[in-house]
Structures are given as C-alpha cells and as structure tokens.
Scaffold this motif. Structure first.
Motif: not given
Length: 244
Positions: A161-163, A165-166, A220, A223-224, A227
């Motif tokens: 979801a975060r990726t 949305n960004l 984004a 970050e991905y 992770e």
C-alpha cells in the motif's frame, strides 16, 4: 589466460538521505532559476554573461536540464536493480519493473534531447491547436500516459500500500506538472507570449512539480528496494594468468 570471478558488493543508500539531498538540490536550482528571471525582467538583460541561460529551467542543455536527466536516470537504475532481484525470484511482474526502468531511461534521454517537442508542430497543423493545446505534444503525451496507466494497473494493485500510494502520488505530481501546468503555460504563451515574468513563474511551477514527482518516485523505489534487499553482489570477471 583464465578468468576468476570476484564478487563486488553494492550498498543501497538510505532513502531519507537521498531524498534530502535531492530536495536541497532542486531548492537551489529553482531559486537560482527564479532569481535569474527576476534579474532578466528587472534589468532588461537577457543573458548577463550567459548566466541566465545557464540557470533558467525552461532552457535546454543547462544545469536544471542535466539535473532532471540525472534524477530520471537514477530512477531507472533503482528500478533496474529491483527488476534484477525480481527476476532472480521469478516474480510475475519482473517485466513491469524492467519496463518502468526502460521508460525512465527514455525520459532521461528526452530531458536532454527534448524529443517530445518534435510532435508540437505536426500536431498544431493537424488539429489547428490553440489555447491550452498550443504546446500540442500534450495530446499524444496524454494518450501515452493513459496507455501506460492501463498497462500498469494490475502491477500497481499488487504493490504494498505505501509503495503504491507513493507511486501514484509521484505520478500525479509529475504528470500534473508536465501536462497540467504545461497546458496553463501554453494558454498564457498563446495569449501573451513567452517573454514575460508571469510565464516564467508558471514554467518554474511546472518544473518544480516534475522534479518533486521524480524525487517522490525515487524515495518510494529506494524504500521498496531496501525492504527487499540490503545489498547486491555483482560478480565481475578478472583476468588471471594460467599457472606455468
């Protein structure tokens, strides 16, 4: 002569560090560009020893242009690293990551070469483009964005979801500047011309949105990437003499 494979480790930088550096960089570039236009229209001098063309965001082959090209290329590299890790995992969306990497590479090249502007004159003649369509490349550009969005829809849904949305925020900001504000600047240029301070302010907003959109996307993507993998081991062949 034989070859020995030596592993080389590639460390992934912290997303926050990269983002802060890029934000400071565009802050400086946009401030210098804006100051150059205030000097230009305040003094009536168009170049000031070549400084104004070097700094203004709407000119080609200068500092802002090269920054934008490098930032887009950085996006392409990060996406390519993700794509390679996905290929090793045999992920079903590997092609989509490679596709995005290639797309950002082409955008990087276009930033320097301004290939998209080649469509302006043919489209103007084809549909007698005026007003907000004065820069008529936005027509094929808009169609291309819709096609890419349709192609990437299932891929976007599959992301965390975060990726997701960004990515969507980055796309909205970038396209909002590249096409949305571009149409505002086109209307102003058609009505009042390009050689005025208001046009320069509109262009500065447009370029600011494009630059910010790319930074959000880089953040984004990093970050991905962080992770999923902390470092890459790249095997490079080195020449080694045979014994005897």
């Amino acid at each position: 002569m034989s070859y020995q494979v030596n592993p080389t480790h590639l460390r992934i930088p912290r997303p926050v560090t990269v983002t802060r550096t890029l934000l400071v960089t565009i802050g400086v570039l946009l401030s210098l560009s804006l100051c150059s236009q205030l000097v230009k229209y305040g003094t009536g001098h168009d170049t000031v020893f070549g400084i104004i063309p070097l700094l203004y965001v709407d000119y080609e082959g200068n500092l802002p242009t090269w920054y934008s090209s490098i930032a887009l290329l950085l996006s392409s590299v990060v996406l390519c690293l993700i794509a390679m890790s996905k290929r090793a995992e045999k992920d079903q969306y590997t092609f989509h990551w490679f596709f995005l990497s290639g797309l950002f590479f082409l955008l990087s090249m276009d930033e320097v070469a301004s290939i998209h502007e080649c469509a302006i004159e043919p489209m103007r003649k084809l549909i007698d483009a005026k007003g907000v369509l004065h820069y008529a490349w936005v027509i094929p550009g808009g169609i291309f964005v819709l096609l890419v969005a349709g192609f990437m829809l299932r891929f976007l849904i599959s992301l965390p979801a975060r990726t997701r949305n960004l990515f969507l925020l980055a796309g909205a900001v970038f396209v909002g500047g590249a096409i949305g504000i571009e149409m505002v600047s086109a209307f102003h240029a058609f009505s009042h011309g390009e050689k005025n301070l208001l046009y320069s302010l509109i262009i500065t907003l447009e370029e600011a949105m494009e630059m910010l959109g790319v930074i959000i996307f880089i953040h984004a993507s990093l970050e991905y990437l962080c992770e999923n993998v902390q470092s890459f081991q790249i095997e490079l062949p080195h020449k080694q003499k045979a014994a005897g």
